[in-house]
Design an enzyme around this catalytic site. Sequence first.
Site, short mmCIF file in Angstrom:
data_model
loop_
_atom_site.label_atom_id
_atom_site.label_comp_id
_atom_site.label_asym_id
_atom_site.label_seq_id
_atom_site.Cartn_x
_atom_site.Cartn_y
_atom_site.Cartn_z
N PRO A 9 63.73 -17.87 -46.20
CA PRO A 9 64.02 -19.21 -46.68
C PRO A 9 62.94 -19.80 -47.58
O PRO A 9 61.76 -19.61 -47.34
CB PRO A 9 64.18 -20.03 -45.40
CG PRO A 9 63.44 -19.28 -44.37
CD PRO A 9 63.57 -17.83 -44.74
N ASN A 10 63.41 -20.47 -48.60
CA ASN A 10 62.60 -21.23 -49.55
C ASN A 10 61.80 -20.37 -50.53
O ASN A 10 61.16 -20.91 -51.43
CB ASN A 10 61.68 -22.23 -48.83
CG ASN A 10 62.46 -23.20 -47.99
OD1 ASN A 10 63.42 -23.81 -48.48
ND2 ASN A 10 62.11 -23.32 -46.73
N ARG A 17 57.50 -24.61 -55.76
CA ARG A 17 57.24 -25.13 -54.42
C ARG A 17 55.76 -25.00 -54.10
O ARG A 17 55.22 -23.89 -54.04
CB ARG A 17 58.06 -24.36 -53.40
CG ARG A 17 57.74 -24.73 -51.97
CD ARG A 17 58.46 -23.81 -50.99
NE ARG A 17 58.04 -24.10 -49.64
CZ ARG A 17 57.88 -23.19 -48.72
NH1 ARG A 17 58.11 -21.92 -48.97
NH2 ARG A 17 57.48 -23.53 -47.52
N TYR A 22 51.37 -21.44 -52.78
CA TYR A 22 52.17 -20.25 -53.05
C TYR A 22 52.02 -19.69 -54.46
O TYR A 22 52.57 -18.64 -54.75
CB TYR A 22 53.65 -20.54 -52.76
CG TYR A 22 53.88 -20.96 -51.33
CD1 TYR A 22 53.75 -20.04 -50.30
CD2 TYR A 22 54.20 -22.26 -51.01
CE1 TYR A 22 53.94 -20.41 -48.98
CE2 TYR A 22 54.41 -22.65 -49.69
CZ TYR A 22 54.27 -21.72 -48.68
OH TYR A 22 54.46 -22.09 -47.39
N ASN A 73 59.10 -10.75 -46.01
CA ASN A 73 58.47 -12.06 -46.01
C ASN A 73 59.53 -12.99 -45.45
O ASN A 73 60.39 -13.46 -46.19
CB ASN A 73 58.03 -12.48 -47.40
CG ASN A 73 57.30 -13.82 -47.38
OD1 ASN A 73 57.36 -14.55 -46.41
ND2 ASN A 73 56.64 -14.14 -48.48
N ALA A 76 59.40 -19.14 -43.00
CA ALA A 76 59.30 -19.90 -41.75
C ALA A 76 59.95 -19.18 -40.57
O ALA A 76 59.55 -19.40 -39.42
CB ALA A 76 59.94 -21.27 -41.93
N GLU A 97 55.26 -6.78 -42.43
CA GLU A 97 55.39 -8.23 -42.59
C GLU A 97 54.39 -8.66 -43.65
O GLU A 97 53.25 -8.20 -43.66
CB GLU A 97 55.07 -8.91 -41.26
CG GLU A 97 55.03 -10.41 -41.32
CD GLU A 97 54.56 -11.05 -40.02
OE1 GLU A 97 54.01 -12.16 -40.11
OE2 GLU A 97 54.71 -10.45 -38.93
N HIS A 99 52.99 -12.09 -46.33
CA HIS A 99 52.98 -13.51 -46.67
C HIS A 99 52.07 -13.73 -47.86
O HIS A 99 51.04 -13.06 -48.00
CB HIS A 99 52.47 -14.35 -45.49
CG HIS A 99 53.27 -14.17 -44.26
ND1 HIS A 99 54.47 -14.80 -44.08
CD2 HIS A 99 53.06 -13.40 -43.17
CE1 HIS A 99 54.98 -14.44 -42.90
NE2 HIS A 99 54.14 -13.58 -42.34
N ARG A 106 46.31 -21.91 -41.89
CA ARG A 106 47.20 -23.06 -42.10
C ARG A 106 47.50 -23.74 -40.76
O ARG A 106 46.77 -23.57 -39.80
CB ARG A 106 48.45 -22.59 -42.82
CG ARG A 106 48.08 -22.01 -44.21
CD ARG A 106 49.25 -21.65 -45.04
NE ARG A 106 50.11 -22.79 -45.26
CZ ARG A 106 51.38 -22.70 -45.62
NH1 ARG A 106 51.94 -21.51 -45.82
NH2 ARG A 106 52.11 -23.78 -45.81
#
Length: 146
Positions: A9-10, A17, A22, A73, A76, A97, A99, A106
């Site tokens: 998502p996103n 964004r 990012y 990735n 969330a 995985e 990111h 964070r």
Amino acid sequence: MNVLLINGPNLNLLGQREPGIYGRDTLAMIETELTREANADGVELVCFQSNFEGALIERIHQAMGESQGILINAGAYTHSSIGLRDALKGVAIPYVELHLSNTHSREPFRHHSYLADSAVGVVSGFGPKSYSLALSGLVHHLRQGG
């Protein structure tokens, strides 16, 4: 060798964004560069993005018998989706995985991953280079017989 790249998502909003976190590269730019790198290494890369958890799970299921490895990735969903975890474990395809940001630097809720403990590896914090590092690590793992 076929590798599936899944973006959650996103991630379709990359480039606009929160560029301070990012970066300014769009998902299309990242996928184009990663596809080039994969092809140069004799790997077919299939890219998929969805904002919907069920669509991500369905795509993971479809990878059985098709993909030798998965780059994910999950955005969330990394921190909330037992369904994605179960799908990845269920298909038993090695995965990495990844990111863009360092999730451990964070918010505290981003420090836990439901995916990491079953992953071949985790790459985070290197911006778009995280994708390249994850691909390289996964391909190396698969070629070593993993």
